[in-house]
Scaffold this active site. Structure first.
Site, PDB file in Angstrom:
ATOM      1  N   THR A 132       0.667  42.821  39.623  1.00  0.00           N
ATOM      2  CA  THR A 132      -0.511  43.676  38.408  1.00  0.00           C
ATOM      3  C   THR A 132       0.259  43.230  37.236  1.00  0.00           C
ATOM      4  OG1 THR A 132      -0.971  45.767  37.574  1.00  0.00           O
ATOM      5  CG2 THR A 132       1.010  45.722  39.035  1.00  0.00           C
ATOM      6  N   ASP A 133      -0.574  43.433  36.315  1.00  0.00           N
ATOM      7  CA  ASP A 133      -0.239  43.383  34.680  1.00  0.00           C
ATOM      8  C   ASP A 133       0.678  44.689  34.343  1.00  0.00           C
ATOM      9  OD1 ASP A 133      -2.260  45.092  34.715  1.00  0.00           O
ATOM     10  OD2 ASP A 133      -3.175  44.093  33.110  1.00  0.00           O
ATOM     11  N   GLU A 134       0.349  45.855  35.396  1.00  0.00           N
ATOM     12  CA  GLU A 134       1.089  47.051  34.876  1.00  0.00           C
ATOM     13  C   GLU A 134       2.612  46.881  34.669  1.00  0.00           C
ATOM     14  OE1 GLU A 134      -0.914  50.495  36.485  1.00  0.00           O
ATOM     15  OE2 GLU A 134      -2.688  49.454  36.646  1.00  0.00           O
ATOM     16  N   TYR A 157       4.150  53.876  40.062  1.00  0.00           N
ATOM     17  CA  TYR A 157       3.488  52.574  40.659  1.00  0.00           C
ATOM     18  C   TYR A 157       3.903  51.434  40.097  1.00  0.00           C
ATOM     19  CZ  TYR A 157      -0.123  49.025  41.068  1.00  0.00           C
ATOM     20  OH  TYR A 157      -0.997  47.766  41.667  1.00  0.00           O
ATOM     21  N   LYS A 161       6.016  47.981  41.838  1.00  0.00           N
ATOM     22  CA  LYS A 161       5.546  46.609  41.843  1.00  0.00           C
ATOM     23  C   LYS A 161       6.409  45.776  41.025  1.00  0.00           C
ATOM     24  CE  LYS A 161       2.017  45.281  43.071  1.00  0.00           C
ATOM     25  NZ  LYS A 161       1.904  44.840  44.525  1.00  0.00           N
TER      26      LYS A 161
HETATM   27  P1  NAD Z   1      -5.896  49.120  47.959  1.00  0.00           P
HETATM   28  O1  NAD Z   1      -5.088  50.573  47.866  1.00  0.00           O
HETATM   29  O2  NAD Z   1      -7.469  49.212  47.865  1.00  0.00           O
HETATM   30  O3  NAD Z   1      -5.580  48.483  49.196  1.00  0.00           O
HETATM   31  C1  NAD Z   1      -4.239  48.549  49.865  1.00  0.00           C
HETATM   32  C2  NAD Z   1      -4.204  48.137  51.253  1.00  0.00           C
HETATM   33  O4  NAD Z   1      -3.031  48.096  51.840  1.00  0.00           O
HETATM   34  C3  NAD Z   1      -4.878  49.066  52.129  1.00  0.00           C
HETATM   35  O5  NAD Z   1      -6.019  48.367  52.938  1.00  0.00           O
HETATM   36  C4  NAD Z   1      -3.906  49.488  52.849  1.00  0.00           C
HETATM   37  O6  NAD Z   1      -4.218  50.231  54.031  1.00  0.00           O
HETATM   38  C5  NAD Z   1      -2.880  48.561  52.973  1.00  0.00           C
HETATM   39  N1  NAD Z   1      -1.463  49.097  53.032  1.00  0.00           N
HETATM   40  C6  NAD Z   1      -0.838  49.988  52.395  1.00  0.00           C
HETATM   41  N2  NAD Z   1       0.283  50.230  52.984  1.00  0.00           N
HETATM   42  C7  NAD Z   1       0.584  49.574  53.856  1.00  0.00           C
HETATM   43  C8  NAD Z   1       1.790  49.232  54.673  1.00  0.00           C
HETATM   44  N3  NAD Z   1       2.747  49.706  54.509  1.00  0.00           N
HETATM   45  N4  NAD Z   1       1.500  48.327  55.551  1.00  0.00           N
HETATM   46  C9  NAD Z   1       0.428  47.587  55.721  1.00  0.00           C
HETATM   47  N5  NAD Z   1      -0.706  47.786  54.907  1.00  0.00           N
HETATM   48  C10 NAD Z   1      -0.443  48.829  54.154  1.00  0.00           C
HETATM   49  O7  NAD Z   1      -5.279  48.306  46.879  1.00  0.00           O
HETATM   50  P2  NAD Z   1      -6.044  46.982  45.890  1.00  0.00           P
HETATM   51  O8  NAD Z   1      -6.473  47.692  44.704  1.00  0.00           O
HETATM   52  O9  NAD Z   1      -6.617  46.243  46.848  1.00  0.00           O
HETATM   53  O10 NAD Z   1      -4.845  46.254  45.683  1.00  0.00           O
HETATM   54  C11 NAD Z   1      -4.145  45.172  46.210  1.00  0.00           C
HETATM   55  C12 NAD Z   1      -2.923  44.714  45.851  1.00  0.00           C
HETATM   56  O11 NAD Z   1      -3.553  43.929  44.469  1.00  0.00           O
HETATM   57  C13 NAD Z   1      -1.801  45.671  45.526  1.00  0.00           C
HETATM   58  O12 NAD Z   1      -0.768  44.883  45.596  1.00  0.00           O
HETATM   59  C14 NAD Z   1      -1.884  45.788  44.041  1.00  0.00           C
HETATM   60  O13 NAD Z   1      -0.792  46.220  43.387  1.00  0.00           O
HETATM   61  C15 NAD Z   1      -2.530  44.454  43.492  1.00  0.00           C
HETATM   62  N6  NAD Z   1      -3.352  44.763  42.327  1.00  0.00           N
HETATM   63  C16 NAD Z   1      -4.309  45.568  42.113  1.00  0.00           C
HETATM   64  C17 NAD Z   1      -5.056  45.695  40.966  1.00  0.00           C
HETATM   65  C18 NAD Z   1      -6.277  46.497  40.771  1.00  0.00           C
HETATM   66  O14 NAD Z   1      -7.150  46.548  39.661  1.00  0.00           O
HETATM   67  N7  NAD Z   1      -6.742  47.147  42.198  1.00  0.00           N
HETATM   68  C19 NAD Z   1      -4.793  44.779  39.969  1.00  0.00           C
HETATM   69  C20 NAD Z   1      -3.881  43.802  40.093  1.00  0.00           C
HETATM   70  C21 NAD Z   1      -3.097  43.853  41.203  1.00  0.00           C
HETATM   71  P1  TYD Z   2      -7.526  53.559  37.114  1.00  0.00           P
HETATM   72  O1  TYD Z   2      -8.682  53.282  37.764  1.00  0.00           O
HETATM   73  O2  TYD Z   2      -6.573  54.370  37.888  1.00  0.00           O
HETATM   74  O3  TYD Z   2      -6.562  52.090  37.154  1.00  0.00           O
HETATM   75  P2  TYD Z   2      -5.020  52.086  36.361  1.00  0.00           P
HETATM   76  O4  TYD Z   2      -4.517  53.517  35.979  1.00  0.00           O
HETATM   77  O5  TYD Z   2      -4.327  51.526  37.464  1.00  0.00           O
HETATM   78  O6  TYD Z   2      -5.040  51.251  35.108  1.00  0.00           O
HETATM   79  O7  TYD Z   2      -7.555  54.130  35.750  1.00  0.00           O
HETATM   80  C1  TYD Z   2      -8.201  53.170  34.913  1.00  0.00           C
HETATM   81  C2  TYD Z   2      -8.080  54.043  33.444  1.00  0.00           C
HETATM   82  O8  TYD Z   2      -9.135  55.036  33.546  1.00  0.00           O
HETATM   83  C3  TYD Z   2      -6.839  54.567  33.219  1.00  0.00           C
HETATM   84  O9  TYD Z   2      -6.607  54.339  31.887  1.00  0.00           O
HETATM   85  C4  TYD Z   2      -6.903  56.076  33.656  1.00  0.00           C
HETATM   86  C5  TYD Z   2      -8.496  56.370  33.342  1.00  0.00           C
HETATM   87  N1  TYD Z   2      -8.973  57.428  34.139  1.00  0.00           N
HETATM   88  C6  TYD Z   2      -9.721  58.331  33.759  1.00  0.00           C
HETATM   89  O10 TYD Z   2      -9.732  58.441  32.295  1.00  0.00           O
HETATM   90  N2  TYD Z   2     -10.155  59.331  34.381  1.00  0.00           N
HETATM   91  C7  TYD Z   2     -10.050  58.927  35.950  1.00  0.00           C
HETATM   92  O11 TYD Z   2     -10.633  59.971  36.570  1.00  0.00           O
HETATM   93  C8  TYD Z   2      -9.257  57.890  36.488  1.00  0.00           C
HETATM   94  C9  TYD Z   2      -9.279  57.833  37.901  1.00  0.00           C
HETATM   95  C10 TYD Z   2      -8.885  57.278  35.686  1.00  0.00           C
END
Ligand code: NAD
Ligand code: TYD
Length: 350
Positions: A132-134, A157, A161
């Protein structure tokens, strides 16, 4: 049938993982795709209902932290490559309880690499770590995250990562382990668990529940269509350089409050409500602890070197996303198993 690759995709039942699986299963019938997922609260096999019967797809329930389970799936399926997405992914949950994030995101990643390293004897394998970019921390009003930006994680988090990213690089430098990495901005699209901002806001508008906006809503996120992220992973997995990382993002910055108001407007129109009606649900609540001010990604390396670019305008993608949630309201009820209301109450009503 003999497959040319047997790819283990971890976290394939989650939001982004399910889109990556769908893309790979449909696009590469000569690859066997093994979805390895623990099915935590965020994992849901109904995300993959359209491809679950394909002959090049198989689901294996397992925990990336378990040496026995990971070794078994590697040996049974002769795993040639890994695309690693499994993670605990929600910042608010990491603030409430960081340990699960350390276990899955750090220990789980190292466990996977250890086992792959012990079994992979040739040099034609790929371990693609999805990050992630975080990890880069929080930007001021200027500038973009580059691949070379120093890591500065600020939430449990992002710290977990970042730690996993460091281990991935350490395995490359120390053991010549064949890693590729990507760091992506915030994704949006279908099958997004309704604790994250966009699906939560859609859910609350539809159900006329208050929309919690943290602080003043001025924090900025850089949103990317999830299928464009999946396409980027495809490019990097196949054509990225071993040992390198690629930033993924669409130069699409929105303050949270502007985004929430925009969703209210779209839904007022779709639900035949008066313009401005849904915006009355907006409630400014206590800010998230350590809330990162701004994320914004420079993806020019990926664009120039691998020819990737986002396919969809945000307005178009957001409308498609809203339509998907309106058509699949039972998905939200099912995936949250009735716990949505409890979760929501716990987070926002004290
Ligand atoms: P998500 O929470 O929707 O899905 C995570 C999945 O991992 C779930 O299916 C869960 O069951 C599985 N999981 C969790 N713990 C596990 C374990 N111990 N063993 C096996 N499986 C396990 O997450 P997401 O939003 O789809 O993110 C997927 C990946 O992409 C993550 O690594 C996250 O850091 C990265 N990412 C997410 C975003 C975003 O905007 N959501 C952006 C950049 C990177
Ligand atoms: P989120 O979807 O949790 O992603 P991330 O924190 O990983 O960027 O949140 C996106 C943005 O929205 C973040 O600045 C936090 C804000 N936020 C709210 O203001 N209200 C909410 O209920 C949630 C879940 C997030």
């Amino acid at each position: 049938m003999e497959f040319s690759k047997n790819i283990l995709i971890t976290g394939g039942a989650g939001f982004i993982g399910s889109h990556v699986i769908r893309l790979f299963v449909n696009k590469y019938p000569n690859y066997k795709i093994i979805n390895f997922d623990k099915l935590t609260y965020a994992g849901n096999l109904s995300n993959l209902i359209d491809i679950e019967n394909k002959s090049n797809y198989e689901f294996v329930k397992g925990d990336i932290c378990s040496e026995t389970e990971v070794r078994l799936v590697f040996e049974k399926h002769n795993i040639s490559d890994v695309i690693h997405l499994a993670a605990e992914s929600h910042v608010d949950r990491s603030i409430e309880g960081p340990m699960e994030f350390v276990l899955t995101n750090v220990l789980g990643t190292v466990n996977l690499m250890q086992i792959a390293k012990s079994l992979w004897k040739e040099n034609n394998h790929v371990f693609h770590h999805v990050s992630t970019d975080e990890v880069f921390g929080s930007l001021g009003s200027e500038g973009l995250f580059m691949e070379s930006t120093p890591y500065d994680p600020r939430s449990p988090y992002s710290a977990s990562k970042a730690s996993s990213d460091h281990f991935v690089r350490a395995f490359f430098h120390t053991y010549d382990f064949p890693v590729k990495m990507s760091n992506c901005s915030n994704n949006y699209g279908s099958h997004h668990f309704p604790e994250k901002l966009i699906p939560l806001v859609i859910h609350n508008i539809v159900n006329k529940i208050e929309i919690p906006v943290y602080g003043k809503g001025e924090n900025i996120r850089d949103w990317l269509w999830v299928e464009d992220h999946a396409r980027a992973i495809d490019k990097i997995f196949h054509n990225g350089k071993v040992g390198e990382s690629y930033n993924v993002g669409g130069l699409n910055e929105w303050t949270n409050i502007d985004l929430v108001k925009y969703l209210c407007k779209i839904l007022d129109a779709k639900l035949n409500r008066q313009d401005g009606e849904s915006a009355q649900l907006i409630k400014f609540v206590k800010d998230r602890a350590g809330h990162d001010a701004r994320y914004a990604i420079d993806a020019s390396k990926l664009e120039k070197e691998l020819g990737w670019k986002p396919s969809l305008k945000f307005e178009e993608g957001l409308e498609k996303t809203v339509d998907w949630y309106l058509l699949n309201q039972e998905w939200t009820e099912k995936i949250t198993n009735g716990s949505y209301q409890q979760y929501y109450k716990k987070m926002y009503t004290n």
